[in-house]
Write a protein that holds these residues in place. Structure first.
Motif, mmCIF file in Angstrom:
data_model
loop_
_atom_site.group_PDB
_atom_site.id
_atom_site.type_symbol
_atom_site.label_atom_id
_atom_site.label_comp_id
_atom_site.label_asym_id
_atom_site.label_seq_id
_atom_site.Cartn_x
_atom_site.Cartn_y
_atom_site.Cartn_z
ATOM 1 N N PRO A 68 0.797 -1.231 0.000
ATOM 2 C CA PRO A 68 0.000 0.000 0.000
ATOM 3 C C PRO A 68 0.834 1.288 0.000
ATOM 4 O O PRO A 68 0.299 2.367 -0.252
ATOM 5 C CB PRO A 68 -0.832 -0.119 1.285
ATOM 6 N N GLN A 69 2.138 1.181 0.287
ATOM 7 C CA GLN A 69 2.975 2.377 0.265
ATOM 8 C C GLN A 69 3.158 2.934 -1.138
ATOM 9 O O GLN A 69 3.663 4.045 -1.311
ATOM 10 C CB GLN A 69 4.335 2.076 0.905
ATOM 11 N N LEU A 70 2.728 2.182 -2.147
ATOM 12 C CA LEU A 70 2.710 2.724 -3.504
ATOM 13 C C LEU A 70 1.797 3.951 -3.567
ATOM 14 O O LEU A 70 2.032 4.874 -4.352
ATOM 15 C CB LEU A 70 2.255 1.655 -4.498
ATOM 16 N N ILE A 71 0.755 3.945 -2.731
ATOM 17 C CA ILE A 71 -0.128 5.120 -2.640
ATOM 18 C C ILE A 71 0.653 6.313 -2.089
ATOM 19 O O ILE A 71 0.486 7.451 -2.539
ATOM 20 C CB ILE A 71 -1.344 4.820 -1.739
ATOM 21 N N ASN A 72 1.518 6.064 -1.122
ATOM 22 C CA ASN A 72 2.355 7.139 -0.570
ATOM 23 C C ASN A 72 3.294 7.711 -1.619
ATOM 24 O O ASN A 72 3.607 8.905 -1.603
ATOM 25 C CB ASN A 72 3.171 6.621 0.611
ATOM 26 N N ILE A 73 3.756 6.864 -2.544
ATOM 27 C CA ILE A 73 4.610 7.362 -3.630
ATOM 28 C C ILE A 73 3.805 8.279 -4.537
ATOM 29 O O ILE A 73 4.264 9.358 -4.944
ATOM 30 C CB ILE A 73 5.219 6.185 -4.416
ATOM 31 N N LEU A 74 2.573 7.879 -4.861
ATOM 32 C CA LEU A 74 1.722 8.711 -5.712
ATOM 33 C C LEU A 74 1.364 10.030 -5.033
ATOM 34 O O LEU A 74 1.157 11.047 -5.707
ATOM 35 C CB LEU A 74 0.440 7.948 -6.074
ATOM 36 N N LYS A 75 1.312 10.029 -3.704
ATOM 37 C CA LYS A 75 1.047 11.261 -2.950
ATOM 38 C C LYS A 75 2.316 12.063 -2.713
ATOM 39 O O LYS A 75 2.273 13.123 -2.095
ATOM 40 C CB LYS A 75 0.400 10.921 -1.610
ATOM 41 N N SER A 76 3.460 11.525 -3.182
ATOM 42 C CA SER A 76 4.763 12.180 -3.045
ATOM 43 C C SER A 76 5.213 12.294 -1.598
ATOM 44 O O SER A 76 5.973 13.185 -1.238
ATOM 45 C CB SER A 76 4.749 13.580 -3.694
#
Length: 433
Positions: free
Chosen positions: A338-346
């Motif tokens: 789910p940290q892929l979402i954190n990447i998209l949120k920068s």
């Protein structure tokens, strides 16, 4: 890296490639009794050449080109066997799924794998022996001893493949290691100048420590060093890195969507609580953000409902708060999808210092000098410190990991990030230390 150490790595790669081709040639010689330029040999040459590139990559991921591994220990044998087994599995899969070459070398592949491991072990063991004990070494003298120089001296004694030997006779040294602040001492500078013009190499403790350990000695660093060494913000690299990471995150999200749904369902139905765990972490420039992970522990693990827990506590290796499925996804690092979402949120990058919780950061800033410098870049899912040091569960561990984080800040680049990502892949198939 020292040119001599880099040369050792290059020679090792060349030797490995040579051994693989020798194993292939002997395999074909055993099977067909033919020469190198025969049709049978040529039909095997191209597909096996592609496989050899994969073998070298697998060896690299398993750390078999790291200077510290170039010695004959049980760990070396295990790593070589593991890398060979993984390469063998990929070789079988290659010929099973890719049929354009018109060959399915079952017997040939079996013979090749046996020869490759035997020859590779003999070559590697001999090379380690030569590099570690037979090649000339550089005598090193410390201008002033300290706790850090004693640590370096011990590492040199335990790793002869580094190519150094500590001497207390500064007159016969080929390399003199001096404290970072030596330039403030006029007499010391004058003496070192005479050695330098006589052809003796002079370097400071920080640089030599970095070369030997792949980290920076916090105890030896001063604020002026940080201003000089960390001033470069890598603006061009960061400019292209952000869109590239977001694109890659979207691709991985799409590819792993079925696995993500499956893990979410397993977490939800096997324990009480939400599938996604949210936690506040400290990011770039000290800004707090919400980190997303699959929940691997019982719900409300730090509210005191779990035995011995109350508030923010360090996670331990056999932490009783882990659920059954949670322990599996934590050990395979699948809980971090789910940290892929954190990447998209920068909020985070693929590579960077691991983000810590605000309570821990406040404590560590008081206990460890320069700790806040790790927030000069975005935190990452993978990192240099995670590769080089076991999971941190104390202030002492955080101190050691900071030294690796500072090394990353000083040396970060596309190649270093790529190296970290490639080597992190290994963690998905091995149990964390």
């Amino acid at each position: 890296m020292n040119p001599a150490l880099r040369l050792k790595q290059i020679l090792l790669v060349i030797g490995d490639i040579t051994i693989l081709y020798v194993a292939l040639f002997l395999t074909l010689l055993i099977r067909y009794g033919i020469s190198w330029d025969s049709p049978e040999t040529q039909s095997h040459f191209q597909p096996f050449s592609l496989l050899f590139a994969v073998w070298i990559l697998v060896f690299y991921i398993n750390g078999l080109y790291e200077i510290s591994r170039m010695k004959n220990t049980s760990s070396f044998i295990y790593d070589l066997a593991a890398a060979t087994f993984a390469s063998a599995f990929l070789s079988v899969a290659f010929f099973y799924f890719i049929t354009v070459y018109g060959i399915t070398p079952k017997t040939n592949l079996f013979i090749f794998l046996g020869l490759a491991f035997a020859l590779m072990y003999g070559w590697r063991a001999g090379y380690n022996n030569i590099v570690g004990r037979r090649l000339p070494v550089t005598p090193v003298a410390f201008f002033k001893e300290s706790i850090v120089t004693k640590e370096i001296a011990q590492a040199i004694a335990e790793n002869p493949q580094l190519g150094y030997r500590v001497t207390h006779d500064i007159e016969n040294a080929e390399l003199i290691v001096v404290p970072p602040h030596t330039g403030n001492d006029a007499r010391a500078t004058s003496a070192l100048y005479r050695y330098a013009v006589a052809g003796v190499e002079v370097t400071d403790t920080t640089a030599f420590y970095e070369l030997v350990f792949g980290k920076l000695p916090v105890a030896e660093l001063e604020e002026a060093w940080f201003l000089k060494s960390l001033a470069n913000r890598h603006g061009v690299y960061d400019f292209f890195r952000l869109p590239a990471e977001m694109f890659l995150a979207v691709v991985i999200l799409i590819i792993t969507l079925p696995l993500t749904i499956l893990i979410a369902l397993l977490v939800k139905i096997t324990s009480h609580g939400p599938a996604i765990f949210k936690q506040t972490r400290v990011g770039e420039f000290g800004k707090e953000f919400t980190l997303y992970k699959f929940r691997s522990m019982i719900a409300n693990a730090e509210d005191g409902s779990a035995e011995g827990t109350s508030g923010a506590v360090w996670k331990t290796k056999n932490d009783p708060r882990f659920t059954g499925i949670g322990r599996i996804i934590e050990r395979t690092h699948l809980d971090e999808l789910p940290q892929l979402i954190n990447i998209l949120k920068s909020d985070v990058s693929f590579v960077g210092p691991r983000p810590e919780r605000p309570a821990f950061v406040r404590e560590l800033k008081e206990q460890i000098p320069y700790y806040e410098l790790r927030h000069l870049v975005k935190p990452g899912i993978a990192g240099w410190a995670q590769l080089q040091y076991k999971y941190g569960s104390s202030i002492k561990d955080a101190y050691h990991k900071l030294q690796y984080d500072l090394y990353y800040l000083k040396n970060r680049s596309f190649l270093l990030d790529l190296s970290i990502v490639v080597k992190t892949v290994k963690l998905f198939f091995t149990r964390p230390a």
